[in-house]
Enzyme design. Structure first.
Site, PDB file in Angstrom:
ATOM      1  N   ARG A  50      14.992  12.728  32.796  1.00 34.62           N
ATOM      2  CA  ARG A  50      15.754  11.518  33.117  1.00 34.62           C
ATOM      3  C   ARG A  50      17.177  11.903  33.515  1.00 34.62           C
ATOM      4  NH1 ARG A  50      13.922   7.621  28.039  1.00 34.62           N
ATOM      5  NH2 ARG A  50      11.686   7.581  28.523  1.00 34.62           N
ATOM      6  N   ASP A  52      20.899  11.854  34.920  1.00 29.06           N
ATOM      7  CA  ASP A  52      21.931  10.825  34.825  1.00 29.06           C
ATOM      8  C   ASP A  52      22.444  10.399  36.189  1.00 29.06           C
ATOM      9  OD1 ASP A  52      21.884  10.773  32.055  1.00 29.06           O
ATOM     10  OD2 ASP A  52      23.468  12.262  31.840  1.00 29.06           O
ATOM     11  N   TYR A 113      17.938  24.127  35.322  1.00 31.79           N
ATOM     12  CA  TYR A 113      19.039  23.408  35.953  1.00 31.79           C
ATOM     13  C   TYR A 113      20.016  24.384  36.595  1.00 31.79           C
ATOM     14  CZ  TYR A 113      17.808  18.936  33.764  1.00 31.79           C
ATOM     15  OH  TYR A 113      17.172  17.774  33.396  1.00 31.79           O
ATOM     16  N   ARG A 200      25.903  19.753  31.112  1.00 29.19           N
ATOM     17  CA  ARG A 200      27.258  19.413  31.550  1.00 29.19           C
ATOM     18  C   ARG A 200      28.294  19.709  30.466  1.00 29.19           C
ATOM     19  NH1 ARG A 200      26.725  13.397  33.120  1.00 29.19           N
ATOM     20  NH2 ARG A 200      29.004  13.601  33.278  1.00 29.19           N
TER      21      ARG A 200
END
Length: 250
Positions: A50, A52, A113, A200
């Site tokens: 999911r 952002d 990622y 992040r």
């Protein structure tokens, strides 16, 4: 009902994230509308991650069940055609028929990622909303060395959002590499799963190391604190990309 695996790419700049939201544009909703236009079915997509608001993907994966079996290439091309008509910044890069028990989220064994930083004095033009612009010179080698302290199984409370809904803050981080090529710094992170905002948060704290505000020991102390307040700046979503999801071999 036949089940299909979808490999998906998107520019997340215009979306409030992957997940469907009643009053905000989402990647999931855009694809579901394209399916409705294609085959007249109100489908429900399940994604592997999911992402952002503002986060991009080159390797998102989802699955969908359809009432009728269609050739995989037909599904890909028809859904893409409707996405283009709607001017969505989303593309289905591949479609394949999947096993009935395949689940894009729960069958996944790894997620990868990429976070992109452009480290130069000049502001961004072509890469606006595609990378984090950091004008102060960063020591990427110091960032990489510090990042290795986060590898392994840890309580990542410091590096997860206060809104995170995961039952446990414990995760096993398999990879966190920092490399530079010219002005471009890449941070690559791999794990079976991540907490909300974990990548992040880690990148923002590593940036503090790179600019000299923190040492590797400071990063290690932040991890050990298990306190969100100990986290450095949370990196903006612009530079984050979901690049790959792993699944067991058939």
């Amino acid at each position: 009902m036949p089940r299909y695996r979808l490999d998906i790419e998107y520019d997340g700049s215009a979306y409030a994230g992957w997940q469907w939201q009643a009053d905000q544009p989402s990647v999931q909703a855009a694809i579901e509308r394209a399916f409705l236009s294609f085959c007249g079915e109100q489908v429900s997509l399940r994604g592997a991650g999911r992402t952002d608001a503002g986060v991009h993907a080159t390797g998102q994966v989802a699955h969908v069940d359809l009432a009728k079996e269609w050739p995989a290439q037909k599904v890909r091309d028809a859904v893409n055609a409707h996405l283009q008509v709607a001017k969505e910044t989303v593309a289905i890069t591949a479609v394949s028929l999947a096993a009935d028990d395949f689940d894009a989220r729960f069958s996944a064994t790894g997620r990868h990622y990429l976070y992109r930083i452009v480290n130069r004095r000049a502001p961004l033009t072509l890469e606006q909303k595609k990378a984090w612009w950091v004008p102060k010179r960063l020591d990427h080698a110091a960032m990489h060395d510090a990042a290795q302290l986060l590898i392994g199984k840890h309580d990542f409370t410091t590096f997860r959002s206060t809104q995170c809904q995961a039952v446990s803050p414990v995760r096993t981080l398999d990879r966190l590499d920092v490399t530079r090529s010219g002005d471009a710094i890449e941070v690559r992170a791999s794990a079976r799963s991540f907490l909300h905002n974990q990548v992040r948060s880690m990148v923002g704290s590593l940036k503090r190391v790179g600019e000299g505000g923190w040492t590797a020991a400071d990063l290690e102390k932040a991890l050990a604190a298990r306190d969100r307040a100990a986290c450095g700046q949370v990196a903006p979503p612009d530079g984050l990309y979901l690049v790959k999801v792993d699944y067991p071999e058939a």
